[in-house]
Design an enzyme around this catalytic site. Structure first.
Site, PDB file in Angstrom:
ATOM      1  N   LYS A   1     107.792 -88.654 -46.346  1.00  0.00           N
ATOM      2  CA  LYS A   1     108.943 -88.199 -47.133  1.00  0.00           C
ATOM      3  C   LYS A   1     110.083 -87.827 -46.183  1.00  0.00           C
ATOM      4  CE  LYS A   1     110.430 -84.149 -48.762  1.00  0.00           C
ATOM      5  NZ  LYS A   1     111.878 -84.326 -48.766  1.00  0.00           N
TER       6      LYS A   1
ATOM      7  N   GLY B   1     110.286 -79.749 -38.988  1.00  0.00           N
ATOM      8  CA  GLY B   1     111.305 -79.050 -39.766  1.00  0.00           C
ATOM      9  C   GLY B   1     111.414 -77.612 -39.295  1.00  0.00           C
TER      10      GLY B   1
ATOM     11  N   GLY C   1     107.489 -74.494 -41.975  1.00  0.00           N
ATOM     12  CA  GLY C   1     106.217 -74.691 -41.266  1.00  0.00           C
ATOM     13  C   GLY C   1     105.218 -73.604 -41.616  1.00  0.00           C
TER      14      GLY C   1
ATOM     15  N   GLU D   1     105.998 -79.413 -35.868  1.00  0.00           N
ATOM     16  CA  GLU D   1     107.070 -79.477 -34.860  1.00  0.00           C
ATOM     17  C   GLU D   1     108.228 -78.692 -35.441  1.00  0.00           C
ATOM     18  OE1 GLU D   1     106.685 -80.884 -32.005  1.00  0.00           O
ATOM     19  OE2 GLU D   1     104.910 -82.117 -32.311  1.00  0.00           O
TER      20      GLU D   1
ATOM     21  N   CYS E   1     116.502 -79.914 -32.407  1.00  0.00           N
ATOM     22  CA  CYS E   1     115.525 -78.817 -32.333  1.00  0.00           C
ATOM     23  C   CYS E   1     115.447 -78.239 -30.935  1.00  0.00           C
ATOM     24  CB  CYS E   1     114.158 -79.326 -32.766  1.00  0.00           C
ATOM     25  SG  CYS E   1     113.654 -80.800 -31.881  1.00  0.00           S
TER      26      CYS E   1
ATOM     27  N   GLU F   1     117.869 -69.593 -34.456  1.00  0.00           N
ATOM     28  CA  GLU F   1     118.310 -70.980 -34.337  1.00  0.00           C
ATOM     29  C   GLU F   1     119.515 -71.205 -35.252  1.00  0.00           C
ATOM     30  OE1 GLU F   1     115.823 -74.023 -36.166  1.00  0.00           O
ATOM     31  OE2 GLU F   1     116.114 -75.281 -34.408  1.00  0.00           O
TER      32      GLU F   1
END
Ligand code: NAP
Length: 817
Positions: free
Chosen positions: A192, A244, A249, A266, A300, A397
């Protein structure tokens, strides 16, 4: 006019890439896409549609389906059916298919790159020169592993149907990182893409089908996070591979807890970019541009925290600001621009919100005086200086073109600041002193370390995080294990149903009351005829010393007929905390256990084996008394334990890593680093062998451990500390806390300073361990209460254990030219 003046006044002309081919492809599909299942477009009846926009122009590009449960079931069903034959297709045949996909990607290179830039807003320079070439590279690389699988990975088998969920920042690249290793290893896939960027995944599905891949091997379904969730919780999906945010996560970790599904995550990052005063500052400035403004900072592993040595900080920041004044932000299809558009208005608002937060936190804001296009989601490259290391914008982030800058004085301070984050994805170190650079690289906790370079990627080198940046690797040989399981074990299907949301789960890990000890065990103690035997109650073993249980309770250990065979301390939270502290101290001591060389660790493991062997008779009797097994079987357990210690003494200096064959001219070293402090709850079967089989690989690879021995039969583990005492094991490397397994494990899994937990208790306990690990993304390894034959070397020893004991750090060192 002088030539130098001409250069200064000269501007770039536009160099637009044509969107014609991408538009033609969209038109061919009437700008309306179904789901790609079984190599066919599927348009569900009464489907809901979602509009995709070009973020640079604000124009609608196409409509795509919002998949629901029925469609997810259909895609998983297709993948399951295809798995039957694909997993049995010889590796050399699968290799041909991957090779054909790679070739087909190259044939459609330009179309893929243009559509990627239109859909995501990234500069064509990047999609054309980085994303799409790497997409092809991943399929070529993994075609090779498919070819070699039978000879090089003969102890492994594919996991099954893999659900893959990817983000919007590198739609094609993320898809390659996931699909290529999965299908190379014989798995089938339901992927997806992220909602903002669905189109290239659909184009890619066509490219794959055109290359002749059998139906059902790769299925691409579009949908919202709800569809993602349906994939994650689907009973017939055997593994989830997710890239993501850390936030999502965490949800996935909890949703898959206790299910036996394999999981790789990840996640996000806040990576440091460290500049020492002896670095080539001009190169480092270019490095910063690449680190934080590549892909508009929506990376990321973006070097989003600049750490500059104080004595050059002003000079460096002046150079950086001057460089920022020359950055070009504009149409992603213009080959001369540095930065394109932010993917979506929501993301633009988030980025802008963070910048405002940075200013409100007292930061000095710098944005260059450059023009942005009037229309479209563009944002200026942004620098915020003079912030406190604890400021929110320094810690969180941002995922946009925003750099925060701090200063440091010494290498030690640089390392401390670099590691002052809950993430650990990547870091970049700039210094002309190679000793310093490599020393810092070895001490920063992150999965990718770039020395005098940044943002280098290659299929031959695994990418992935430490700490809350997730676990698992994508790329390299290490990445293959995410899609493989040992041949002896089918996908674990634990006999336990996860509680419904909201159900009270607090009963797990509440201690069972210790059994009271009888005053006279009938073995002569207290008898008038003979002297009573000297009482020996084993204690805990913490920091290399015997320790009484904090609560001053003991628990009686019963033999097979219910007779008391001994007593052990009944550990509590405090004992676990003390043990964790001791394990940490052993890790950090100089030289810490991890810093000792493998030869030294192997000598100590051999010594433990030697000393256990010398006391084989005593341990045999102990196992017999606790379990009621025959002398032969008990002796065999001791002998196997000695053998296992020798096995890991052997591995202590043979699993350190490798040189990766990447496309970098230089050296890319994969270092197998220890996880850190591991908590290990041992199984009840084989009380000594289970204990040794888990402790030995963990310490062989440099971890320090808190062992919770078998709850039922702990006495051979408490005898074992006498063996450790005589084997030169430094205090704190192995700590032993006895008591109620689940009660003690609960404290371990909730402890912020424990880096990983291995749990070989019940299915229910495994669920809780995995669920609770999500709080700070601890590494876990759970046995799900399933049988494992610890005496069989294929199940009780080997690579599986070594892999669980390490995390791979890749250090990239260019060597010039
Ligand atoms: P995200 O919001 O976590 O979404 C990622 C994917 O998960 C999307 O496909 C999303 O679908 C789906 N999703 C969202 N909620 C879900 C749920 N509850 N269950 C199942 N699926 C769900 O992340 P993003 O904003 O797309 O991407 C940015 C993040 O990715 C950043 O944190 C970045 O650091 C990280 N990232 C990490 C790496 C790495 O290798 N470590 C690489 C790239 C990006 P929808 O789009 O439909 O919501």
């Amino acid at each position: 006019m002088k030539v130098s003046e001409v250069f200064e006044t000269m501007d770039y002309g536009p160099a637009p890439e044509s969107p014609a081919a991408a538009n033609a492809w969209l038109e061919d599909h009437e700008r309306r896409f179904g789901l790609f299942i079984n190599n066919e477009w599927v348009f569900p009846e009464e489907a809901e549609f979602y509009a995709s926009y070009d973020p640079a122009k604000g124009e609608k590009m196409a409509d795509t389906v919002q998949a629901g449960q029925e469609e997810v079931d259909a895609a998983v069903g297709a993948a399951r059916k295809a798995f039957k034959s694909w997993s049995k297709t010889p590796g050399k045949t699968r290799a041909r298919y991957l090779y054909a996909i790679a070739r087909n990607i190259q044939k459609h290179h330009r179309l893929l790159a243009v559509l990627e830039s239109m859909d995501n807003g990234k500069p064509i320079r990047e999609s054309r020169d980085i994303d799409v070439p790497l997409l092809a590279r991943h399929f070529y690389y993994h075609a090779g592993w498919a070819q070699l699988m039978e000879s090089e990975l003969s102890d492994y088998q594919p996991v099954g149907v893999v659900g893959q969920i990817i983000p919007w920042n590198f739609p094609l690249l993320m898809l390659a990182w996931k699909i290529a290793p999965a299908i190379a290893m014989g798995n089938t896939v339901v992927l997806k893409p992220a909602s903002y960027t669905r189109l290239t995944a659909l184009l890619f599905a066509e490219v794959v089908a055109e290359a002749g891949l059998p139906p059902g091997v790769v299925n691409v379904i579009t949908g919202s996070s709800r569809a993602g969730s349906m994939i994650v919780t689907h009973q017939d999906v055997d593994k989830i591979a997710f890239t993501g945010s850390t936030e999502v996560g965490r949800i996935l970790r909890r949703q898959t807890a206790g299910s036996g599904k394999k999981l790789s995550l990840e996640l996000g990052g806040k990576s440091p970019f460290i500049v020492f005063d002896d670095a080539d500052l001009d190169s480092a400035v270019e490095g910063v541009v690449d680190a934080i403004w590549f892909n508009q900072g929506q990376v990321c592993c973006a070097g989003s925290r600049l750490l500059v040595q104080e004595d050059v900080a002003d000079r460096f920041l002046d150079k950086l600001k001057a460089r920022m004044e020359h950055m070009r932000v504009g149409d992603p299809l213009d080959k001369c621009i540095d930065m394109g558009a932010i993917v979506d208005q929501t993301q633009w608002d988030t980025v802008d919100g963070w910048v405002k937060t940075g200013v409100s936190e007292g930061g000095d804001l710098f944005q260059p005086d450059i023009e942005l296009p009037e229309k479209g989601l563009f944002y200026k490259p942004t620098l915020i200086c003079n912030l406190d290391p604890a400021a929110e914008v320094v810690q969180e982030e941002i995922f946009g073109p925003v750099l925060v800058s701090l200063t440091f004085r010494s290498p030690a301070e640089a390392i401390a600041l670099a590691n002052n984050t809950r993430y650990g994805l990547a870091a970049s170190v700039w210094s002309d002193n190679i000793n310093l650079a490599l020393d810092v690289a070895s001490k920063v906790k992150a999965g990718s370390l770039w020395v005098n370079c940044t943002n280098l990627f290659d299929a031959a080198s695994g990418f992935g995080g430490y700490r809350e940046s997730g676990f698992g690797r994508e790329g390299g040989k290490e990445g293959l294990f995410e899609y493989l399981g040992p041949t002896w074990q089918k996908r674990p299907r634990p006999d336990f149903e996860a509680p419904e949301d909201g159900e009270d789960i607090s009963t797990w890990g509440t201690t069972t009351p210790a059994r009271p000890t009888l005053p006279d065990d009938g073995n002569g103690r207290g008898s008038e005829k003979e002297l009573p035997s000297v009482d020996r109650t084993p204690k805990m073993y913490i920091g290399g010393k015997q320790a009484r249980p904090d609560g001053h309770y003991t628990r009686a250990i019963l033999g097979p007929k219910g007779e008391i065979v001994g007593q052990v301390g009944d550990g509590n939270r405090k004992d676990i905390r003390n043990a964790v502290e001791a394990a940490h101290a052993a890790h950090l001591a100089k030289p810490g256990w991890a810093m000792r060389h493998g030869y030294n660790r192997s000598q100590i493991l051999y010594f433990i084996g030697e000393n256990l062997d010398a006391r084989a008779e005593e341990f045999t009797h102990r196992i017999r008394a606790m379990t009621g097994r025959s002398e032969k079987s008990s002796k065999q357990e001791v002998d196997l334990s000695v053998e296992r210690l020798f096995t890991y003494a052997s591995w202590a200096d043979k699993f350190g890593g490798s040189v990766q064959e990447t496309t970098l001219r230089g050296i890319t070293v994969a270092v197998n680093e220890p996880i850190g402090v591991l908590g290990i709850a041992c199984p009840d079967e084989y009380p000594l062998l289970g204990f040794v089989s888990l402790m030995a690989p963990a310490i062989a690879r440099g971890n320090t451990v808190v062992m919770i021995p078998s709850e039922k039969h702990p006495l051979s583990a408490t005898d074992f500390y006498q063996v450790l005492d005589t084997s030169d094991v430094p205090g704190g490397v192995v700590n032993i806390v006895t008591g109620d397994r689940d009660h003690l494990t609960k404290t371990l899994i909730q402890h912020e300073d424990v880096d990983g937990v291995w749990y070989f208790g019940t299915a229910r306990g495994s669920y809780h361990v995995e669920y609770e690990s999500a709080a700070n993304m601890k590494r876990t390894w759970a046995g799900y209460g399933l049988a494992r034959d610890w005496t069989n070397p294929a199940q009780g020893a080997g690579h599986e254990f070594l892999h669980e004991a390490i995390q791979v750090k890749n250090i990239w060192v260019p060597t010039g030219e």
